[in-house]
Design a protein around this motif. Sequence first.
Motif, PDB file in Angstrom:
ATOM      1  N   LYS A   1       0.821  -1.215   0.000  1.00 10.59           N
ATOM      2  CA  LYS A   1       0.000   0.000   0.000  1.00 10.59           C
ATOM      3  C   LYS A   1       0.855   1.265   0.000  1.00 10.59           C
ATOM      4  O   LYS A   1       0.378   2.337  -0.364  1.00 10.59           O
ATOM      5  CB  LYS A   1      -0.946   0.004   1.201  1.00 10.59           C
ATOM      6  CG  LYS A   1      -2.058  -1.014   1.065  1.00 10.59           C
ATOM      7  CD  LYS A   1      -2.939  -1.019   2.298  1.00 10.59           C
ATOM      8  CE  LYS A   1      -4.035  -2.075   2.192  1.00 10.59           C
ATOM      9  NZ  LYS A   1      -4.862  -2.131   3.421  1.00 10.59           N
ATOM     10  N   THR A   2       2.116   1.153   0.397  1.00  9.82           N
ATOM     11  CA  THR A   2       3.020   2.313   0.404  1.00  9.82           C
ATOM     12  C   THR A   2       3.832   2.415  -0.892  1.00  9.82           C
ATOM     13  O   THR A   2       4.577   3.364  -1.072  1.00  9.82           O
ATOM     14  CB  THR A   2       3.998   2.249   1.598  1.00  9.82           C
ATOM     15  OG1 THR A   2       4.915   1.169   1.404  1.00  9.82           O
ATOM     16  CG2 THR A   2       3.257   2.086   2.913  1.00  9.82           C
TER      17      THR A   2
ATOM     18  N   ASN B   1       2.832   2.805  -4.088  1.00 11.26           N
ATOM     19  CA  ASN B   1       1.841   3.169  -5.100  1.00 11.26           C
ATOM     20  C   ASN B   1       2.405   3.242  -6.515  1.00 11.26           C
ATOM     21  O   ASN B   1       1.790   2.749  -7.459  1.00 11.26           O
ATOM     22  CB  ASN B   1       1.183   4.504  -4.750  1.00 11.26           C
ATOM     23  CG  ASN B   1       0.333   4.407  -3.515  1.00 11.26           C
ATOM     24  OD1 ASN B   1      -0.188   3.347  -3.194  1.00 11.26           O
ATOM     25  ND2 ASN B   1       0.196   5.507  -2.802  1.00 11.26           N
ATOM     26  N   GLU B   2       3.543   3.873  -6.668  1.00 12.48           N
ATOM     27  CA  GLU B   2       4.110   4.057  -8.003  1.00 12.48           C
ATOM     28  C   GLU B   2       4.434   2.712  -8.658  1.00 12.48           C
ATOM     29  O   GLU B   2       4.084   2.474  -9.821  1.00 12.48           O
ATOM     30  CB  GLU B   2       5.377   4.916  -7.916  1.00 12.48           C
ATOM     31  CG  GLU B   2       5.917   5.340  -9.252  1.00 12.48           C
ATOM     32  CD  GLU B   2       7.078   6.308  -9.092  1.00 12.48           C
ATOM     33  OE1 GLU B   2       8.113   6.042  -9.728  1.00 12.48           O
ATOM     34  OE2 GLU B   2       6.946   7.302  -8.350  1.00 12.48           O
TER      35      GLU B   2
ATOM     36  N   GLU C   1       1.048   0.730  -9.350  1.00 13.13           N
ATOM     37  CA  GLU C   1       0.295   1.267 -10.485  1.00 13.13           C
ATOM     38  C   GLU C   1       1.004   1.018 -11.808  1.00 13.13           C
ATOM     39  O   GLU C   1       0.365   0.793 -12.823  1.00 13.13           O
ATOM     40  CB  GLU C   1       0.017   2.761 -10.281  1.00 13.13           C
ATOM     41  CG  GLU C   1      -0.996   3.024  -9.178  1.00 13.13           C
ATOM     42  CD  GLU C   1      -2.281   2.205  -9.317  1.00 13.13           C
ATOM     43  OE1 GLU C   1      -2.847   2.121 -10.434  1.00 13.13           O
ATOM     44  OE2 GLU C   1      -2.722   1.626  -8.305  1.00 13.13           O
TER      45      GLU C   1
ATOM     46  N   GLN D   1      -7.415  -1.351  -4.927  1.00 10.75           N
ATOM     47  CA  GLN D   1      -7.284  -0.877  -3.546  1.00 10.75           C
ATOM     48  C   GLN D   1      -7.717   0.574  -3.430  1.00 10.75           C
ATOM     49  O   GLN D   1      -7.425   1.385  -4.181  1.00 10.75           O
ATOM     50  CB  GLN D   1      -5.851  -1.011  -3.068  1.00 10.75           C
ATOM     51  CG  GLN D   1      -5.363  -2.441  -3.095  1.00 10.75           C
ATOM     52  CD  GLN D   1      -5.884  -3.291  -1.955  1.00 10.75           C
ATOM     53  OE1 GLN D   1      -6.106  -2.796  -0.867  1.00 10.75           O
ATOM     54  NE2 GLN D   1      -6.112  -4.551  -2.204  1.00 10.75           N
TER      55      GLN D   1
END
Length: 117
Positions: free
Chosen positions: A74-75, A77-78, A81, A117
């Motif tokens: 969850k930390t 993101n980059e 994605e 998410q």
Amino acid sequence: MKAIQIKRVYDSKENDGTYRILIDRLWPRGIKKVDLKMDEWDKEIAPSPKLRTWFDHKKEHFTDFSKLYTEELKTKNEDVERLRAIAEKQSITLLYGAKDAEINHAVVLREFLLKKQ
């Protein structure tokens, strides 16, 4: 989203037409870099060294490991994605070196990528 599959590097060295990503922080033992057909090596998406060491691929740790690794993801993101964007365009294969096909970080990562998410 296209298919996201997981394969052990020792069982899948050849290109299979998918976008192949090694998702281990450490290079798998006994595999020569020239022998593993992959498109990229994403060390950053792997579990942190501390979490990986604690987990130690013990079945009794897997439930807690899954929760903790999901929190780590969850930390990121980059990275997450970017992998989802690749999977939108073509099928991907997450390559891992662990012995157990059911209790490893690739299983957790695949589930995380498939969920919005």
